[in-house]
Design a protein around this motif. Structure first.
Motif, PDB file in Angstrom:
ATOM      1  N   GLU A 135      -4.332   0.391  -4.034  1.00 21.74           N
ATOM      2  CA  GLU A 135      -3.583   1.295  -3.135  1.00 21.74           C
ATOM      3  C   GLU A 135      -3.762   2.764  -3.459  1.00 21.74           C
ATOM      4  O   GLU A 135      -3.298   3.633  -2.708  1.00 21.74           O
ATOM      5  N   LYS A 136      -4.401   3.045  -4.606  1.00 24.50           N
ATOM      6  CA  LYS A 136      -4.628   4.425  -5.056  1.00 24.50           C
ATOM      7  C   LYS A 136      -3.310   5.188  -5.189  1.00 24.50           C
ATOM      8  O   LYS A 136      -3.147   6.298  -4.689  1.00 24.50           O
ATOM      9  N   VAL A 137      -2.361   4.528  -5.859  1.00 23.54           N
ATOM     10  CA  VAL A 137      -1.068   5.129  -6.173  1.00 23.54           C
ATOM     11  C   VAL A 137      -0.917   5.136  -7.680  1.00 23.54           C
ATOM     12  O   VAL A 137      -1.276   4.148  -8.359  1.00 23.54           O
ATOM     13  N   SER A 138      -0.368   6.237  -8.240  1.00 19.46           N
ATOM     14  CA  SER A 138      -0.261   6.334  -9.698  1.00 19.46           C
ATOM     15  C   SER A 138       0.675   5.262 -10.261  1.00 19.46           C
ATOM     16  O   SER A 138       1.584   4.786  -9.580  1.00 19.46           O
ATOM     17  N   PHE A 139       0.434   4.908 -11.521  1.00 16.49           N
ATOM     18  CA  PHE A 139       1.214   3.873 -12.198  1.00 16.49           C
ATOM     19  C   PHE A 139       2.685   4.294 -12.317  1.00 16.49           C
ATOM     20  O   PHE A 139       3.597   3.494 -12.089  1.00 16.49           O
ATOM     21  N   ARG A 140       2.928   5.552 -12.645  1.00 11.34           N
ATOM     22  CA  ARG A 140       4.298   6.053 -12.816  1.00 11.34           C
ATOM     23  C   ARG A 140       5.058   6.052 -11.484  1.00 11.34           C
ATOM     24  O   ARG A 140       6.255   5.779 -11.443  1.00 11.34           O
ATOM     25  N   THR A 141       4.346   6.355 -10.405  1.00  4.56           N
ATOM     26  CA  THR A 141       4.999   6.337  -9.084  1.00  4.56           C
ATOM     27  C   THR A 141       5.440   4.921  -8.725  1.00  4.56           C
ATOM     28  O   THR A 141       6.558   4.714  -8.225  1.00  4.56           O
ATOM     29  N   LEU A 142       4.569   3.941  -8.999  1.00  5.87           N
ATOM     30  CA  LEU A 142       4.927   2.553  -8.723  1.00  5.87           C
ATOM     31  C   LEU A 142       6.130   2.120  -9.553  1.00  5.87           C
ATOM     32  O   LEU A 142       7.020   1.418  -9.047  1.00  5.87           O
ATOM     33  N   GLN A 143       6.141   2.516 -10.831  1.00  3.11           N
ATOM     34  CA  GLN A 143       7.282   2.180 -11.687  1.00  3.11           C
ATOM     35  C   GLN A 143       8.583   2.782 -11.135  1.00  3.11           C
ATOM     36  O   GLN A 143       9.636   2.137 -11.156  1.00  3.11           O
ATOM     37  N   SER A 144       8.493   4.029 -10.635  1.00  4.57           N
ATOM     38  CA  SER A 144       9.675   4.701 -10.083  1.00  4.57           C
ATOM     39  C   SER A 144      10.178   3.957  -8.845  1.00  4.57           C
ATOM     40  O   SER A 144      11.378   3.749  -8.671  1.00  4.57           O
ATOM     41  N   TRP A 145       9.249   3.526  -7.972  1.00  2.00           N
ATOM     42  CA  TRP A 145       9.657   2.803  -6.756  1.00  2.00           C
ATOM     43  C   TRP A 145      10.340   1.480  -7.103  1.00  2.00           C
ATOM     44  O   TRP A 145      11.350   1.118  -6.497  1.00  2.00           O
TER      45      TRP A 145
END
Length: 490
Positions: free
Chosen positions: A48-58
């Motif tokens: 998805e080309k989304v950062s790892f930290r952003t996914l963790q936050s979601w």
């Protein structure tokens, strides 16, 4: 954080805009494989080309607050400019609102000097232009043009709409843009037109045309024509309206019109003082009349060299024909129907007075009580006779009359219609009160000029006689005696 959590708890997914709902669903679809233990976060990051930290936050927000937790959080300084001081924005707006003539360059120079004196960073010229441009239009109008202009442009209007014929009638006066001849082509004047229009059908109910300025008399005459049945078969609009909507003119606010409305059970409504709103229908008719008829006639004041050729009677014939044609014309404002047809739809039956005499008692001008003489009734230098008056000689009566036709008057005895005596000298033609007054004035001026000429001639003769007698009485004063001069040798 606590405040943010409370805000999220009070929100529902359906309360958010569609764009925000779509974004929340998109984010959930991305983290859904991880929540269902189908994929690992690193795999989702690469796909998805989304950062790892952003996914963790979601994931963290979803587990705490559900789907609503995936919505975008607002900044605490949202809506505030982070480039310049808020105080400077207020000053810039204030300078422009106080002095509308100042250019943006002048405002920039003033702000530049102010910023230096306060050791503040001065906004750029482009920023100042944006601040001035983004000032709300209603604020600019109120500051630069005043309260009246603001109310005309931005005040919320309450437009009265009627659902039945004769529910609301509107009345207004207009000084027509045409020059007419009057008083035997000696004077040139503009006429006043009073119009009464039915709000529901847009049909013209009645009118009054004369040189008389707006008054309760003009309104009464127009109302009389509007309320009573017309002679023309193609002009059936009549009856007593439920409401009469007018401006705050002295003619409409007079005690006479108020009393008429009370007697006929008409609700009298005025527009706000100085703000004649909600009466656009009658103003539109005046504009149509001006464009289609008045502007095409001789004497139109909008032409280069207007010359008065028509008189009042000729113009009234033209306006009468125009109104009949207008009532039969299809109008866009009533779904391409005609005012006459719209008024007659569904078998509408108007409320009418018992008789024309009862209507005249209310509307026509009343005169102070006077007695009936053996030779009839004297009024305005004229004599009116009727056989019925023979039984009422010496009784006090009240006279009511039509300003535009003094051929006959209406006599009321004890507030009851008695008869309609006729002036024998005028019975062959209609003569208005203004014509009689004009004839009197002309005769009085003629007699005054005659007296003036005669007196001036007498004065001239007397003055000349006085000069002659003064010369004859003192002849010695005018003669000079010449003495003979003698010399010593003589």
């Amino acid at each position: 954080m606590k405040k943010e959590k409370k805000d999220l708890e009070n929100k529902f997914l359906t309360s958010l805009p569609e764009s925000s709902q779509s974004e929340i669903i998109r984010r959930y679809r991305i983290i859904e494989p991880f929540l269902k233990k189908i994929k690992k976060l690193k795999v989702i990051c690469s796909e998805e080309k989304v950062s790892f930290r952003t996914l963790q936050s979601w994931i963290s927000k979803y587990r705490k607050n559900g789907l609503i937790g995936l919505s975008r959080t607002k900044r605490s300084d949202e809506g505030k400019n982070r480039v310049y001081n808020e105080e400077l924005q207020i000053i810039i707006e204030g300078i422009h609102l106080r002095n509308s003539h100042l250019s943006k360059a002048s405002i920039y120079r003033k702000i530049e000097e102010f910023s230096k004196s306060k050791n503040m960073k001065c906004p750029s010229y482009k920023t100042i232009c944006n601040i001035v441009t983004n000032i709300p239009k209603d604020l600019k109008t109120l500051a630069h043009e005043g309260t009246k202009a603001y109310k005309d442009k931005f005040d919320l209007l309450y437009i009265r709409e009627s659902s039945l014929p004769n529910e609301i009638w509107q009345a207004d006066h207009m000084l027509l843009d045409i020059l007419l001849t009057c008083d035997g082509n000696k004077k040139i004047n503009k006429p006043w037109l009073t119009i009464i229009i039915d709000d529901y059908s847009r049909g013209i109910c009645g009118y009054e045309l004369s040189f008389m300025a707006p008054s309760s008399k003009k309104t009464s005459l127009a109302l009389r024509q509007g309320i009573w049945k017309k002679k023309e078969s193609n002009w059936s609009i009549c009856g007593i309206p439920s409401t009469l909507y007018t401006d705050h003119g002295s003619d409409f606010t007079s005690q006479h019109i108020e009393q008429v409305c009370i007697d006929l059970k008409i609700e009298l409504i005025f527009s706000n003082v100085g703000m004649p709103r909600g009466r656009g229908k009658i103003e539109r008719f005046f504009r149509t009349l001006n464009q289609l008829l008045i502007s095409e006639l001789d004497g139109f004041t909008g032409s280069k060299s207007p010359k008065a050729k028509l008189n009042l009677a000729e113009l009234e014939i033209l306006i009468h024909k125009f109104i009949l044609k207008y009532n039969q014309s299809e109008l866009d404002t009533i779904n391409n129907d005609t005012p006459q047809n719209r008024w007659e739809k569904n078998g509408f039956l108007p409320r009418l007075p018992e008789s024309i005499e009862q209507l005249d008692l209310l509307l026509f001008t009343s005169i102070r009580p006077r007695k009936i003489g053996r030779d009839g009734i004297k009024f305005q230098g004229l004599r009116y006779l009727d056989p019925i008056l023979a039984d009422y000689i010496g009784e006090d009566i009240i006279i009511r009359f039509d300003q535009n036709d003094l051929t006959s008057i209406r006599v009321f005895y004890n507030n009851t219609y008695l008869c309609q005596p006729v002036c024998v000298d005028l019975e062959k033609e209609a003569v208005s009160l203004k014509e009689i007054q004009s004839a009197r004035n002309s005769k009085r001026l003629y007699l005054q000029n005659e007296i003036k000429n005669k007196l001036s001639l007498v004065d001239a003769i007397l003055n000349s006689k006085q000069k002659i007698t003064s010369i004859e009485i003192n002849p010695k004063k005018t003669e000079k005696r010449i003495k003979l001069k003698l010399y010593e040798s003589d």
